[in-house]
Design an enzyme around this catalytic site. Structure first.
Site, PDB file in Angstrom:
ATOM      1  N   TYR A  89       0.852  -1.190   0.000  1.00  0.00           N
ATOM      2  CA  TYR A  89       0.000   0.000   0.000  1.00  0.00           C
ATOM      3  C   TYR A  89       0.887   1.239   0.000  1.00  0.00           C
ATOM      4  CZ  TYR A  89      -3.649   3.346   0.860  1.00  0.00           C
ATOM      5  OH  TYR A  89      -4.502   4.411   0.711  1.00  0.00           O
TER       6      TYR A  89
ATOM      7  N   GLN B  13     -10.694   0.386   1.151  1.00  0.00           N
ATOM      8  CA  GLN B  13     -11.178  -0.465   0.064  1.00  0.00           C
ATOM      9  C   GLN B  13     -10.027  -1.175  -0.647  1.00  0.00           C
ATOM     10  OE1 GLN B  13     -11.614   2.811   0.359  1.00  0.00           O
ATOM     11  NE2 GLN B  13     -11.255   3.905  -1.569  1.00  0.00           N
TER      12      GLN B  13
ATOM     13  N   ASN C 264      -3.306   6.040   6.163  1.00  0.00           N
ATOM     14  CA  ASN C 264      -4.012   6.852   7.155  1.00  0.00           C
ATOM     15  C   ASN C 264      -4.734   5.955   8.172  1.00  0.00           C
ATOM     16  OD1 ASN C 264      -6.307   5.903   5.847  1.00  0.00           O
ATOM     17  ND2 ASN C 264      -6.676   7.813   4.745  1.00  0.00           N
TER      18      ASN C 264
ATOM     19  N   SER D 139       4.679   9.112  13.400  1.00  0.00           N
ATOM     20  CA  SER D 139       6.137   9.092  13.453  1.00  0.00           C
ATOM     21  C   SER D 139       6.655   9.671  14.765  1.00  0.00           C
ATOM     22  CB  SER D 139       6.700   9.884  12.274  1.00  0.00           C
ATOM     23  OG  SER D 139       8.095   9.718  12.192  1.00  0.00           O
TER      24      SER D 139
ATOM     25  N   GLN E  95      11.032  15.113  12.230  1.00  0.00           N
ATOM     26  CA  GLN E  95       9.896  14.211  12.443  1.00  0.00           C
ATOM     27  C   GLN E  95       8.633  14.969  12.834  1.00  0.00           C
ATOM     28  OE1 GLN E  95      10.102  10.761  11.635  1.00  0.00           O
ATOM     29  NE2 GLN E  95      11.800  11.913  10.758  1.00  0.00           N
TER      30      GLN E  95
ATOM     31  N   HIS F 167       5.969  15.693  10.129  1.00  0.00           N
ATOM     32  CA  HIS F 167       5.151  14.655   9.498  1.00  0.00           C
ATOM     33  C   HIS F 167       3.656  14.903   9.705  1.00  0.00           C
ATOM     34  CE1 HIS F 167       7.583  11.682   7.506  1.00  0.00           C
ATOM     35  NE2 HIS F 167       8.453  11.691   8.493  1.00  0.00           N
TER      36      HIS F 167
ATOM     37  N   GLU G 234      10.591   4.975  17.645  1.00  0.00           N
ATOM     38  CA  GLU G 234      10.794   4.556  16.254  1.00  0.00           C
ATOM     39  C   GLU G 234      12.202   4.922  15.788  1.00  0.00           C
ATOM     40  OE1 GLU G 234       8.690   5.453  11.909  1.00  0.00           O
ATOM     41  OE2 GLU G 234       8.417   6.833  13.587  1.00  0.00           O
ATOM     42  N   HIS G 235      12.591   6.179  15.971  1.00  0.00           N
ATOM     43  CA  HIS G 235      13.930   6.659  15.621  1.00  0.00           C
ATOM     44  C   HIS G 235      14.632   7.126  16.891  1.00  0.00           C
ATOM     45  CE1 HIS G 235      11.311   7.661  12.081  1.00  0.00           C
ATOM     46  NE2 HIS G 235      12.243   6.971  11.461  1.00  0.00           N
TER      47      HIS G 235
ATOM     48  N   ASP H 261      15.886   7.591   6.364  1.00  0.00           N
ATOM     49  CA  ASP H 261      14.635   7.667   5.612  1.00  0.00           C
ATOM     50  C   ASP H 261      14.837   7.426   4.128  1.00  0.00           C
ATOM     51  OD1 ASP H 261      12.802   8.028   7.586  1.00  0.00           O
ATOM     52  OD2 ASP H 261      12.545  10.176   7.304  1.00  0.00           O
TER      53      ASP H 261
ATOM     54  N   GLU I  53      -0.763 -37.617  27.877  1.00  0.00           N
ATOM     55  CA  GLU I  53      -1.659 -36.514  27.513  1.00  0.00           C
ATOM     56  C   GLU I  53      -3.037 -37.008  27.117  1.00  0.00           C
ATOM     57  OE1 GLU I  53       0.230 -34.053  24.573  1.00  0.00           O
ATOM     58  OE2 GLU I  53       1.526 -33.100  26.055  1.00  0.00           O
TER      59      GLU I  53
ATOM     60  N   HIS J 135      -2.367 -40.669  18.920  1.00  0.00           N
ATOM     61  CA  HIS J 135      -0.977 -40.277  18.690  1.00  0.00           C
ATOM     62  C   HIS J 135      -0.053 -41.455  19.002  1.00  0.00           C
ATOM     63  CE1 HIS J 135      -2.474 -36.191  18.516  1.00  0.00           C
ATOM     64  NE2 HIS J 135      -1.243 -35.692  18.358  1.00  0.00           N
TER      65      HIS J 135
END
Length: 431
Positions: free
Chosen positions: A130, A192, A215, A238, A260, A263, A328-329, A362, A416, A421
């Site tokens: 995506y 979608q 998003n 971010s 950052q 963003h 994250e960073h 990045d 068991e 088995h």
């Protein structure tokens, strides 16, 4: 930026505030997303085309949903910066070289008794990527999501991205996809698109895994279809965390924090330092830079809500807080950043020294910029080749090697209460 002395109270307040940004708090949109998913699952292309018209104002149908070679050729001509293609190619080489080192091989281990144990490595067959469109068109993310899949040996990489009102896709995005080796591109975005990849439609094939940022609706859709397909993660906003001591350049620190913050309004930018002088200087420089940059409003909202300069007693305390946040960073701008790194356990990507700023990761260095957010670096890793393979255990025993352990297996199974088995082993030695 606000300057706060770190103590137990401020620590808890900050951690609670950062967690508000988690995708787990997007429940207000769940019903809408589920409606879209169910509609696409039931009605396929018809639902996809209807949502594309409704949300993207584009007339997409079975005849024009696939990006053509002519459209890709046109994208090269439409690029405003023709030199960007050469930059992309350099970046691609770095990303590919880094990810090749993550490749794993099938292995078999033969024992003295004749048994063989091992692990078979198989690339995923079909992966969907995506890619956001419109204002959030990031060709760098195309490269970071597609190249590891290609290195892993994925048979088909398909990409989905929303078209503009004219039915066209952002030219930089198309060029990046072509350079990275995407096999087919579909003009569809939003929840979608995730539904189409997860369930399949008349035009779009079902895939094995979906990766890539999006998003809130995309994030929730990925979360909802997990199980029908695999996903990389549910990415949150971010974030950057900088640990700096008195040796750090305050201009560099301020600039990196803002890299950052620009963003979106939910991005977080945090400095941990044991130098009050540095803290004051960084606060001044962030205010100065923010006035000069193009996304001033977004930066200021980000810093107002999730920006902090935290004063600590020493760098050890800074590292402890960094491990709690699991950013994250993470940039380490200390006298000896390699020594500081030894104390870091939780971070998506670690940048060492004043010339290893976050944008290097990045766009260009090679390690993946798809990273765990919202504290998930405590248990998640960056996107990599290992995300596009599956592992099968291999087991081979001869009659003699099984005979030596058959009683042990039968005893375990019987304990068991699983007599079938036990019988599966027993029948091989009844004679």
């Amino acid at each position: 930026m606000r300057i706060v002395k770190l103590n137990d109270e401020t620590k808890n307040n900050i951690l609670d505030n950062l967690l508000k940004r988690s995708p787990n708090n997007y429940d207000d949109y769940t019903d809408t997303v589920n409606e879209i998913l169910n509609n696409v699952k039931a009605n396929g292309d018809a639902a996809v085309f209807d949502y594309t018209k409704r949300f993207d104002k584009a007339d997409i149908n079975a005849d024009n949903i696939v990006v053509t070679k002519e459209e890709i050729d046109e994208a090269y001509e439409l690029m405003e910066d023709k030199g960007l293609v050469d930059v992309m190619r350099k970046s691609i080489a770095n990303i590919r070289d880094f990810h090749k080192k993550q490749l794993q091989e099938t292995w078999l281990d033969k024992k003295e008794d004749g048994s063989i144990l091992g692990q078979k490595i198989t690339p995923l067959s079909k992966v969907g990527v995506y890619v956001p469109g419109g204002k959030a068109a990031y060709p760098s993310s195309v490269l970071m999501n597609v190249i590891p899949a290609k290195v892993a040996g994925v048979n088909q990489v398909v990409m989905v991205t929303p078209p503009g009102k004219d039915g066209k896709v952002n030219p930089n995005t198309l060029v990046a996809a072509n350079e990275a080796g995407v096999d087919v591109i579909y003009k569809v975005g939003g929840a979608q698109a995730i539904a189409a990849l997860a369930f399949g439609t008349e035009s779009i094939p079902k895939v094995d895994k979906i990766v890539g940022p999006g998003n809130i609706f995309v994030a929730l859709a990925k979360k909802a279809v997990f199980g029908y397909v695999s996903i990389d993660s549910v990415a949150g906003p971010s974030e950057i965390l900088v640990i700096a001591d008195s040796t750090a350049n305050p201009k560099y620190v301020a600039a990196d924090l803002l890299s950052q913050a620009e963003h979106d309004e939910l991005a977080s930018a945090i400095l941990l330092t044991d130098s009050e002088e540095l803290a004051n200087e960084v606060s001044k420089w962030t205010a100065k830079f923010a006035e000069e940059l193009s996304r001033t409003d977004i930066i200021n909202k980000s810093l107002d809500n999730y920006g902090y300069i935290l004063l600590v007693d020493n760098i050890d305390e800074a590292c402890n807080m960094a491990n709690e946040i699991a950013s994250e960073h993470l940039e380490l701008l200390t006298k000896d950043p390699f020594e500081t790194m030894d104390k870091i356990h939780n971070a998506g990507a670690i940048f060492l020294g004043e010339y290893s700023s976050e944008p290097l990761g990045d766009y260009f260095a090679g390690p993946n910029h798809v990273l765990p957010t919202n504290g998930t670096a405590k248990f998640f890793s960056p996107l990599g080749v290992y995300d596009f393979i599956k592992k099968s255990s291999v087991i081979y025993y001869t009659k003699d090697s099984l005979a030596k352990v058959q009683k042990d297996i039968r005893n375990f199974a019987t304990a068991e209460g699983l007599t079938a088995h036990a019988n599966s082993i027993k029948v091989r030695f009844d004679d």
